[in-house]
Design a protein around this motif. Structure first.
Motif: not given
Lengths: 368, 127
Positions: B16-24, B44-55
Motif C-alpha cells: 500500500q505504501l509503495s503504491n501510494q508513493l508511486i501515485e504521488l 513513527s507517523d504511521l505507527g507501523v514497524n520500521m521493517h515495513t517502511v524499509n521493505k
C-alpha cells in the motif's frame, strides 16, 4: 505556611483532575477510541460530567474539612504535612478508580453497540509533517547545563572557604535543619542532580521530537495543525520547566556556597515561588493546548469528512493508559488520558532512560 | 502529500505504501530529487514497524523509482522522458495481464477496460 502550600496544590490537583475529560479530544473517551458518529453520544457526556462532578465535590469537601481541621487546632508541622499529602493521594486515587470504572463502562458500551464495527481502519501520515514541526531544537536544552558547569567551577574555586558542615535540607521557614560533612562530592551533589535533570529534559526533547505525528483520519488538516501546536508548546513547556529548575537549584547552590548570606525568608519564599509559577504554567499549558492540541482553535475546514474510516488503536492501550506497541518506533506518544506525553512501553529505550536518570538522582542524594 | 494506510486491508502495508508513493510521483506531487522521510520517521507517523517502511523503500529502489543514498536517505529518481526500458516494460506487462484477465472474466468489456484506463490516466494528469 505548609498549610497554604498544601491548600494551593490540592485545589490545583482537584481542578485539573476534574477538568481532564474536557481537555481531551472528543475522539477518545476514558481511553477508548470513539468513531466520529458516536462522539456526541449522551452516555459519554454523562460519564464525563459524573467523573468531574464526583472529583470536584469530594475534593472540595476534603479541602474544607482539611482547612477547618488545621485552623481550629494547634497542630505540629508534621501533622499538617502528613494530612495534606494523604488528601492529595486520596484525590489522585479517587480519580484513578473513577477513570478505571468509566474505562470499563465505555469499553462495554462500545463493544455492545458495535461502534465502528463496519468502519475501515485507516492510518494517515503527511510526508511533509516533520518539515513543519516547530519543536525547540535540542541544543537549546544544553544551554542551562552551561550555568550548571559555571556553578561547578565556582564551587570548586570556593571549596577551601566553605564551612565544615554543608546544609542539605531546609525547614519550611528557610532555616537549614540537616547538614552533611564537607567533601568534594557533598558540595557539588546538588549540581550533579541538576545536571541529571537537565540531561533527562534534553533526552525527552530529543525523543519526543522523533516521535510520530499521527493524524486523525476524519480531520486531517485540523488534526495536523493541532498536533504541531501541541508539539511546539510541549517543548516550550519542557524548556521553561528546565530553566525554572535550573534557577531554583542554582540559587540553593549559591546559598550553600555563601553560607550565612542566605536570607531565611528569601530561602523559604524561593521554593514557594517556584511551585506557584510551575502550577500556573502547567494550568495555562493544559487548558490552552489540551490533549494533542485539541483546544487549539483551527479555522481550516477539512473538505472531506471521512466518516467511513477511523484509527482505532485501543488494542495497544492497556487499561487505556499504557501504550505498548513494539512495532511503533516512537518512544513517546501523546497521552491518552491527560495532556502531555506518555511512554511507549513496547520500546525499552524510553523507560530505561527515565529509570536510569531517576536511579542516578536517588543514588546521588543518598550518598551525599 | 498524504499517505493513507488501511490496516484492515488484505493488501500488505508495504505494498500500500509503495503504491501510494508511486501515485504521488505520477501525479507530480513528488518530483525527482525530492527526499522521502527517513524510515524511522515515516514508521513513527504511521505507527507501523520500521521493517515495513524499509521493505517498501527497497521495493521502490529495485523498481528504479528511488535510490537510497547513504546519509541523504531515499531520493526520488528524475522521471524518465526517453521511454520505458525493455526490462521495466516486461514487468509492467506481466503485472497488468492478470488484472485485465480478471476484469474480462468478471464481465468487463474491452471498451470498459479501455475507458477505465483512460479515465485513470486523465485523473493522474489533472493534478
Amino acid at each position: 505556611m505548609s498549610l497554604s502550600i498544601f491548600l494551593i496544590t490540592l485545589a490545583f490537583i482537584i481542578l485539573l483532575q476534574a477538568a481532564i475529560p474536557f481537555l481531551l479530544k472528543r475522539s477518545i473517551a476514558f481511553g477508548v477510541t470513539i468513531p466520529e458518529q458516536h462522539m456526541k453520544e449522551r452516555a459519554l457526556s454523562s460519564y464525563k460530567r459524573f467523573y468531574s462532578a464526583t472529583i470536584l465535590i469530594t475534593g472540595t469537601l476534603a479541602l474544607t474539612v482539611y482547612l477547618l481541621w488545621a485552623k481550629n487546632r494547634t497542630l505540629s508541622e508534621d501533622q499538617v504535612v502528613f494530612a495534606g499529602l494523604a488528601i492529595q493521594f486520596g484525590v489522585l486515587f479517587l480519580s484513578m478508580i473513577m477513570y478505571l470504572y468509566f474505562h470499563v463502562k465505555t469499553t462495554k458500551l462500545k463493544r455492545t453497540h458495535k461502534w465502528g464495527a463496519g468502519l475501515k481502519q485507516v492510518r494517515i501520515a503527511d510526508l511533509a509533517s516533520h518539515a513543519k514541526d516547530e519543536m525547540l531544537p535540542s541544543y537549546m536544552f544544553a544551554l542551562p547545563a552551561l550555568i550548571t558547569a559555571g556553578l561547578l567551577v565556582y564551587t570548586a574555586s570556593q571549596y577551601s572557604q566553605l564551612p565544615a558542615m554543608i546544609p542539605t535540607h531546609w525547614d519550611i521557614a528557610g532555616q537549614p535543619d540537616a547538614f552533611s560533612r564537607k567533601t568534594p562530592f557533598s558540595t557539588i551533589s546538588l549540581l550533579l542532580i541538576l545536571l541529571v535533570i537537565q540531561g533527562m529534559m534534553f533526552g525527552i526533547n530529543v525523543m519526543t521530537k522523533r516521535s510520530g505525528i499521527k493524524l486523525t483520519s476524519a480531520k486531517k488538516k485540523a488534526s495536523q495543525i493541532q498536533q504541531l501546536a501541541f508539539r511546539k508548546y510541549s517543548s516550550w513547556f519542557l524548556f521553561l520547566t528546565t530553566v525554572l529548575i535550573t534557577i531554583l537549584f542554582g540559587f540553593i547552590q549559591l546559598v550553600i556556597i555563601q553560607g550565612g548570606m542566605g536570607n531565611a525568608a528569601f530561602m523559604a519564599a524561593m521554593p514557594l515561588g517556584f511551585l506557584l509559577i510551575m502550577l500556573i504554567v502547567t494550568a495555562i499549558y493544559a487548558f490552552r493546548v489540551g490533549q494533542g492540541g485539541s483546544r487549539i482553535k483551527v479555522t481550516v475546514e477539512d473538505e472531506e469528512a471521512m466518516e467511513t474510516a477511523f484509527v482505532d488503536d485501543d488494542q495497544y492501550w492497556k487499561a487505556g493508559i499504557f501504550y505498548v506497541n513494539k512495532n511503533d518506533p516512537s518512544i513517546f506518544v501523546e497521552k491518552r488520558f491527560g495532556v502531555g506525553w506518555s511512554i511507549n512501553f513496547g520500546n525499552p529505550i524510553g523507560y530505561i532512560f527515565l529509570l536510569v536518570s531517576i536511579l542516578l538522582i536517588v543514588l546521588i542524594s543518598f550518598f551525599s | 502529500m498524504l499517505i493513507q494506510i488501511e490496516t484492515s486491508s488484505d493488501i500488505p502495508i508495504y505494498t500500500q505504501l509503495s503504491n501510494q508513493l508511486i501515485e504521488l510521483i505520477a501525479r507530480g506531487q513528488l518530483k525527482g530529487g525530492d527526499v522521502l522521510p527517513s524510515v524511522r520517521s515515516l514508521a513513527s507517523d504511521l505507527g507501523v514497524n520500521m521493517h515495513t517502511v524499509n521493505k517498501s523503500y527497497h521495493e521502490l529502489e529495485s523498481k528504479g523509482i528511488i535510490r537510497i543514498v547513504p546519509k541523504s536517505g531515499a531520493v526520488i529518481n528524475p522521471s524518465i522522458r526517453d521511454g520505458i526500458s525493455d526490462e521495466h516494460r516486461l514487468r509492467i506487462v506481466e503485472e497488468l495481464k492478470p488484472i485485465i484477465a480478471e476484469a474480462i472474466v468478471l464481465g468487463m468489456t474491452a471498451k470498459e477496460i479501455q475507458h477505465l484506463a483512460s479515465s485513470i490516466l486523465s485523473d493522474m494528469k489533472e493534478e
